[in-house]
Design a protein around this motif. Structure first.
Motif, PDB file in Angstrom:
ATOM      1  N   PRO A  55      31.192  89.053 -58.340  1.00  0.00           N
ATOM      2  CA  PRO A  55      31.942  90.241 -57.912  1.00  0.00           C
ATOM      3  C   PRO A  55      31.204  91.003 -56.805  1.00  0.00           C
ATOM      4  O   PRO A  55      30.029  90.772 -56.552  1.00  0.00           O
ATOM      5  N   LYS A  56      31.939  91.930 -56.183  1.00  0.00           N
ATOM      6  CA  LYS A  56      31.389  92.765 -55.099  1.00  0.00           C
ATOM      7  C   LYS A  56      30.126  93.500 -55.571  1.00  0.00           C
ATOM      8  O   LYS A  56      30.060  93.962 -56.711  1.00  0.00           O
ATOM      9  N   THR A  57      29.166  93.632 -54.686  1.00  0.00           N
ATOM     10  CA  THR A  57      27.916  94.337 -54.986  1.00  0.00           C
ATOM     11  C   THR A  57      28.172  95.706 -55.615  1.00  0.00           C
ATOM     12  O   THR A  57      29.017  96.464 -55.138  1.00  0.00           O
ATOM     13  N   LEU A  79      33.418  89.939 -38.710  1.00  0.00           N
ATOM     14  CA  LEU A  79      32.345  90.934 -38.785  1.00  0.00           C
ATOM     15  C   LEU A  79      32.769  91.989 -39.793  1.00  0.00           C
ATOM     16  O   LEU A  79      33.901  92.472 -39.737  1.00  0.00           O
ATOM     17  N   ASN A  80      31.858  92.330 -40.724  1.00  0.00           N
ATOM     18  CA  ASN A  80      32.187  93.430 -41.629  1.00  0.00           C
ATOM     19  C   ASN A  80      31.066  94.451 -41.615  1.00  0.00           C
ATOM     20  O   ASN A  80      29.896  94.110 -41.447  1.00  0.00           O
ATOM     21  N   SER A  81      31.468  95.700 -41.779  1.00  0.00           N
ATOM     22  CA  SER A  81      30.459  96.753 -41.977  1.00  0.00           C
ATOM     23  C   SER A  81      30.954  97.662 -43.095  1.00  0.00           C
ATOM     24  O   SER A  81      31.161  98.852 -42.909  1.00  0.00           O
ATOM     25  N   ILE A  82      31.167  97.046 -44.262  1.00  0.00           N
ATOM     26  CA  ILE A  82      31.746  97.784 -45.395  1.00  0.00           C
ATOM     27  C   ILE A  82      30.784  98.892 -45.857  1.00  0.00           C
ATOM     28  O   ILE A  82      31.210 100.000 -46.177  1.00  0.00           O
ATOM     29  N   GLY A  83      29.513  98.569 -45.916  1.00  0.00           N
ATOM     30  CA  GLY A  83      28.543  99.590 -46.323  1.00  0.00           C
ATOM     31  C   GLY A  83      28.450  99.777 -47.829  1.00  0.00           C
ATOM     32  O   GLY A  83      28.191 100.879 -48.330  1.00  0.00           O
ATOM     33  N   LEU A  84      28.668  98.679 -48.564  1.00  0.00           N
ATOM     34  CA  LEU A  84      28.510  98.688 -50.026  1.00  0.00           C
ATOM     35  C   LEU A  84      29.408  99.730 -50.710  1.00  0.00           C
ATOM     36  O   LEU A  84      28.996 100.372 -51.676  1.00  0.00           O
ATOM     37  N   ASP A  85      30.611  99.860 -50.219  1.00  0.00           N
ATOM     38  CA  ASP A  85      31.622 100.694 -50.878  1.00  0.00           C
ATOM     39  C   ASP A  85      31.830 100.163 -52.301  1.00  0.00           C
ATOM     40  O   ASP A  85      32.181  98.999 -52.495  1.00  0.00           O
ATOM     41  N   LEU A 141      20.458  89.505 -56.768  1.00  0.00           N
ATOM     42  CA  LEU A 141      19.921  90.689 -56.094  1.00  0.00           C
ATOM     43  C   LEU A 141      20.351  90.646 -54.641  1.00  0.00           C
ATOM     44  O   LEU A 141      19.982  89.716 -53.909  1.00  0.00           O
ATOM     45  N   ASN A 142      21.100  91.665 -54.228  1.00  0.00           N
ATOM     46  CA  ASN A 142      21.479  91.760 -52.820  1.00  0.00           C
ATOM     47  C   ASN A 142      20.321  92.435 -52.083  1.00  0.00           C
ATOM     48  O   ASN A 142      20.245  93.666 -52.029  1.00  0.00           O
ATOM     49  N   LEU A 143      19.434  91.608 -51.562  1.00  0.00           N
ATOM     50  CA  LEU A 143      18.245  92.097 -50.857  1.00  0.00           C
ATOM     51  C   LEU A 143      18.518  92.128 -49.362  1.00  0.00           C
ATOM     52  O   LEU A 143      17.583  92.187 -48.564  1.00  0.00           O
ATOM     53  N   SER A 144      19.773  92.048 -48.971  1.00  0.00           N
ATOM     54  CA  SER A 144      20.060  91.631 -47.600  1.00  0.00           C
ATOM     55  C   SER A 144      21.301  92.228 -46.966  1.00  0.00           C
ATOM     56  O   SER A 144      21.796  91.690 -45.982  1.00  0.00           O
ATOM     57  N   CYS A 145      21.810  93.358 -47.490  1.00  0.00           N
ATOM     58  CA  CYS A 145      22.992  93.944 -46.842  1.00  0.00           C
ATOM     59  C   CYS A 145      22.590  94.495 -45.480  1.00  0.00           C
ATOM     60  O   CYS A 145      21.712  95.356 -45.400  1.00  0.00           O
ATOM     61  N   PRO A 146      23.217  94.035 -44.397  1.00  0.00           N
ATOM     62  CA  PRO A 146      22.802  94.511 -43.074  1.00  0.00           C
ATOM     63  C   PRO A 146      23.475  95.813 -42.671  1.00  0.00           C
ATOM     64  O   PRO A 146      23.231  96.305 -41.576  1.00  0.00           O
ATOM     65  N   ASN A 147      24.320  96.368 -43.545  1.00  0.00           N
ATOM     66  CA  ASN A 147      25.197  97.467 -43.111  1.00  0.00           C
ATOM     67  C   ASN A 147      24.820  98.833 -43.649  1.00  0.00           C
ATOM     68  O   ASN A 147      25.588  99.777 -43.542  1.00  0.00           O
ATOM     69  N   VAL A 148      23.670  98.932 -44.271  1.00  0.00           N
ATOM     70  CA  VAL A 148      23.309 100.186 -44.905  1.00  0.00           C
ATOM     71  C   VAL A 148      21.941 100.621 -44.411  1.00  0.00           C
ATOM     72  O   VAL A 148      20.983  99.849 -44.477  1.00  0.00           O
ATOM     73  N   VAL A 205      22.861  82.409 -47.363  1.00  0.00           N
ATOM     74  CA  VAL A 205      22.272  83.666 -46.982  1.00  0.00           C
ATOM     75  C   VAL A 205      23.366  84.727 -46.882  1.00  0.00           C
ATOM     76  O   VAL A 205      24.564  84.420 -46.936  1.00  0.00           O
ATOM     77  N   ASN A 206      22.945  85.964 -46.649  1.00  0.00           N
ATOM     78  CA  ASN A 206      23.881  87.038 -46.316  1.00  0.00           C
ATOM     79  C   ASN A 206      24.322  86.877 -44.849  1.00  0.00           C
ATOM     80  O   ASN A 206      24.013  85.868 -44.207  1.00  0.00           O
ATOM     81  N   THR A 207      24.973  87.883 -44.327  1.00  0.00           N
ATOM     82  CA  THR A 207      25.580  87.764 -42.989  1.00  0.00           C
ATOM     83  C   THR A 207      24.567  87.983 -41.862  1.00  0.00           C
ATOM     84  O   THR A 207      23.513  88.584 -42.057  1.00  0.00           O
ATOM     85  N   PHE A 208      24.955  87.490 -40.699  1.00  0.00           N
ATOM     86  CA  PHE A 208      24.120  87.640 -39.484  1.00  0.00           C
ATOM     87  C   PHE A 208      24.550  88.912 -38.743  1.00  0.00           C
ATOM     88  O   PHE A 208      25.750  89.097 -38.478  1.00  0.00           O
TER      89      PHE A 208
END
Ligand code: SIN
Length: 318
Positions: A55-57, A79-85, A141-148, A205-208
């Protein structure tokens, strides 16, 4: 942790895989952020066909995420920049987890924290909930969200990666997955740090990091300026990372990166992944993961292979 037969069976011995302590009925999972909290997809996808779902983070506190626009299509990608909503841990425990306990496939919960302590607080709470009523097969573990902003992209630094994994390892007894970032010169130091600190599985991996520009208005398209690129456009780059990591580490790897077709699945398995997470493809075909499971036996036949396990990391390395 006992494996629930409803979540891993009926087992086709050709398709089932074991990733360290994690058993899956087949190697096809859906990736975090592309499959909601599963309930949304249950009317469309036969969940009993999938190896598992992520499921979503979730974060400790609810988050409203980044300003819109938060999604933009790019050639062969998104491209997404959801920001862990998300609605936070308590909401997950009260609303989503009771439902997730009932789904007929393995559930791997995905969390992100602002600090190693915050990760550990969440992991401990989830471990308690799991000890009393079960439902979770693993913790990613989401160690890698690029949007926050604010240190959430832990995997850019092996020391931070190790600190988070080590603290979570103390409180989470089940399968532990570390989802790493590709936004580094080499993924190997963070991968090594995660493994040494106690991760059972690497999610690669997570996103670039990327961006889109509206040249007519001379502005960035995304509200957060930058975003994470996913989809078929990134597959060759992720293949390289999986191949590299599988050549170095003996822990199982779950590949995430543009997986859309059965050829993609087979390429990742042969290159070193023990399973794959299907992500962006869910947005244009929510049933794609089921279709990939159905196509697996025939693909194994092409190689004359008796099982998925037999082909994992079977690539000839020069
Ligand atoms: C997001 O919510 O911004 C995407 C999640 C991620 O890339 O980890």
């Amino acid at each position: 942790m006992q494996s629930d037969p409803a979540k891993i069976g009926p087992e086709d011995p050709r398709l089932s895989v074991r990733l360290g302590p994690l058993r899956l009925r087949n190697p096809i999972l859906t990736a975090s952020g592309t499959f909601g909290y599963v309930r949304e997809m249950a009317g469309i996808v036969d969940l009993s066909r999938l190896g598992g779902v992520v499921p979503k983070t979730i974060t400790l506190q609810p988050r409203i995420g980044n300003p819109p626009p938060r999604i933009v299509e790019t050639p062969s990608g998104m491209l997404n920049s959801i920001g862990l909503d998300n609605d936070g841990l308590e909401h997950f425990l009260q609303v989503h987890l009771p439902y997730l306990r009932t789904v007929p496939t393995q559930v791997i919960v995905n969390i992100a924290g602002k600090t190693a302590d915050e990760f550990a607080v969440m992991a401990e709470r989830l471990a308690e909930a799991n000890a009393s009523e079960g439902g979770l097969a693993g913790l990613e573990l989401n160690l890698s969200c690029p949007n926050v902003a604010g240190g959430v992209d832990f995997a850019v630094d092996p020391t931070l990666t190790a600190a988070v994994v080590r603290q979570v390892r103390k409180v989470w007894p089940g399968p532990l997955l570390a989802k790493l970032t590709p936004n580094v010169h080499s993924i190997l130091p963070a991968a090594q740090a995660a493994v040494e600190a106690g991760a059972d599985i690497l999610s690669l991996v997570n996103t670039f990091l990327g961006m889109a520009v509206d040249w007519r208005r001379r502005v960035p398209v995304l509200g957060n300026v930058t975003g994470g690129l996913s989809g078929p456009a990134i597959k060759p780059m992720v293949l390289r990372l999986v191949y590299q990591a599988a050549g170095r580490f003996s822990v199982p790897i779950i590949a995430i990166g543009g997986i859309t077709t059965i050829d993609d699945v087979m390429e990742f398995l042969v290159a070193g992944a023990s399973a794959v997470q299907v992500g962006t493809a869910n947005f244009f075909d929510p049933t794609v993961s089921m279709k990939l499971v159905a196509q697996l036996p025939q693909a194994l036949d092409v190689l004359g292979a008796c099982s998925v396990s037999e082909i994992i990391n079977s690539i000839r390395r020069p």
